[in-house]
Design a protein around this motif. Structure first.
Motif, PDB file in Angstrom:
ATOM      1  N   TYR A 109      -3.444 -14.866  78.849  1.00 45.66           N
ATOM      2  CA  TYR A 109      -3.292 -13.372  78.895  1.00 45.66           C
ATOM      3  C   TYR A 109      -2.242 -13.043  78.328  1.00 45.66           C
ATOM      4  O   TYR A 109      -2.217 -11.870  77.538  1.00 45.66           O
ATOM      5  CB  TYR A 109      -3.793 -12.908  79.975  1.00 45.66           C
ATOM      6  CG  TYR A 109      -5.166 -13.676  80.477  1.00 45.66           C
ATOM      7  CD1 TYR A 109      -6.158 -13.769  79.359  1.00 45.66           C
ATOM      8  CD2 TYR A 109      -5.285 -13.856  81.584  1.00 45.66           C
ATOM      9  CE1 TYR A 109      -7.387 -13.622  80.004  1.00 45.66           C
ATOM     10  CE2 TYR A 109      -6.852 -13.886  81.986  1.00 45.66           C
ATOM     11  CZ  TYR A 109      -7.544 -14.087  81.256  1.00 45.66           C
ATOM     12  OH  TYR A 109      -8.781 -14.598  81.958  1.00 45.66           O
ATOM     13  N   ALA A 110      -1.042 -13.262  78.812  1.00 40.69           N
ATOM     14  CA  ALA A 110       0.539 -12.775  78.672  1.00 40.69           C
ATOM     15  C   ALA A 110       0.677 -12.512  77.163  1.00 40.69           C
ATOM     16  O   ALA A 110       1.432 -12.319  76.323  1.00 40.69           O
ATOM     17  CB  ALA A 110       1.632 -13.336  79.872  1.00 40.69           C
ATOM     18  N   GLN A 114      -1.059 -10.600  75.343  1.00 47.10           N
ATOM     19  CA  GLN A 114      -0.146  -8.779  75.634  1.00 47.10           C
ATOM     20  C   GLN A 114       0.985  -8.735  74.109  1.00 47.10           C
ATOM     21  O   GLN A 114       2.070  -8.024  74.373  1.00 47.10           O
ATOM     22  CB  GLN A 114      -0.220  -8.576  76.777  1.00 47.10           C
ATOM     23  CG  GLN A 114      -1.764  -8.733  77.727  1.00 47.10           C
ATOM     24  CD  GLN A 114      -2.650  -7.618  77.201  1.00 47.10           C
ATOM     25  OE1 GLN A 114      -1.860  -6.347  77.489  1.00 47.10           O
ATOM     26  NE2 GLN A 114      -3.483  -7.756  76.667  1.00 47.10           N
ATOM     27  N   HIS A 166       4.168 -10.870  74.626  1.00 48.51           N
ATOM     28  CA  HIS A 166       4.750 -11.325  75.667  1.00 48.51           C
ATOM     29  C   HIS A 166       5.458 -13.174  74.874  1.00 48.51           C
ATOM     30  O   HIS A 166       4.536 -13.607  74.455  1.00 48.51           O
ATOM     31  CB  HIS A 166       5.026 -12.219  77.236  1.00 48.51           C
ATOM     32  CG  HIS A 166       4.302 -10.421  77.691  1.00 48.51           C
ATOM     33  ND1 HIS A 166       5.088  -9.509  77.791  1.00 48.51           N
ATOM     34  CD2 HIS A 166       2.902 -10.242  78.041  1.00 48.51           C
ATOM     35  CE1 HIS A 166       4.980  -8.526  78.778  1.00 48.51           C
ATOM     36  NE2 HIS A 166       3.561  -8.809  78.746  1.00 48.51           N
ATOM     37  N   ILE A 191       7.771 -15.996  79.509  1.00 50.18           N
ATOM     38  CA  ILE A 191       6.520 -16.059  80.764  1.00 50.18           C
ATOM     39  C   ILE A 191       6.945 -17.125  81.619  1.00 50.18           C
ATOM     40  O   ILE A 191       6.437 -16.656  82.782  1.00 50.18           O
ATOM     41  CB  ILE A 191       5.046 -15.988  79.725  1.00 50.18           C
ATOM     42  CG1 ILE A 191       4.867 -15.062  78.830  1.00 50.18           C
ATOM     43  CG2 ILE A 191       4.013 -16.335  80.762  1.00 50.18           C
ATOM     44  CD1 ILE A 191       3.921 -14.828  77.621  1.00 50.18           C
TER      45      ILE A 191
END
Length: 87
Positions: free
Chosen positions: A42-43, A46, A48, A53
Motif C-alpha cells: 500500500y505504501a 502511494q 513512498h 517505509i
C-alpha cells in the motif's frame, strides 16, 4: 496403577491441545507477516520510497513492541527481515 484409558485420553488431549496451540501461533505469525507485506505494498503504491517505509516500520515496531515477540506477533527483527526480503 498403570496407564489406564482415562490417563491416556487426558495425555492425548493435552498433547493435541499443545499442538493446536502451536499451529494457531504459527498461523497468527503468518497473518502478521502477510499484513506487513500488504502495508508495504500500500505504501509503495502511494509513492513512498521502500527504505523510508522500512525505516518507519522499524521505528513503529520498536516503540510498539519494545522489540519483543508475543504469542500472536513475531519478533521485530524477524518481521523487518521478512519485510526487507519481500518483493
Amino acid at each position: 496403577q498403570g496407564f489406564g484409558r482415562k490417563q491416556l485420553v487426558r495425555f492425548l488431549d493435552g498433547e493435541l491441545q499443545a499442538e493446536a496451540a502451536e499451529v494457531a501461533r504459527r498461523l497468527d505469525h503468518e497473518a502478521e507477516f502477510a499484513a506487513d507485506r500488504r502495508g508495504l505494498s500500500y505504501a509503495l503504491a502511494q509513492g513512498h520510497a521502500r527504505p523510508a517505509i522500512v525505516a518507519g516500520f522499524q521505528r513503529f515496531l520498536e516503540v510498539a513492541t519494545d522489540g519483543q515477540a508475543s504469542s500472536s506477533h513475531p519478533a521485530t527483527l524477524e518481521r523487518l527481515q521478512r519485510l526487507q526480503d519481500s518483493q
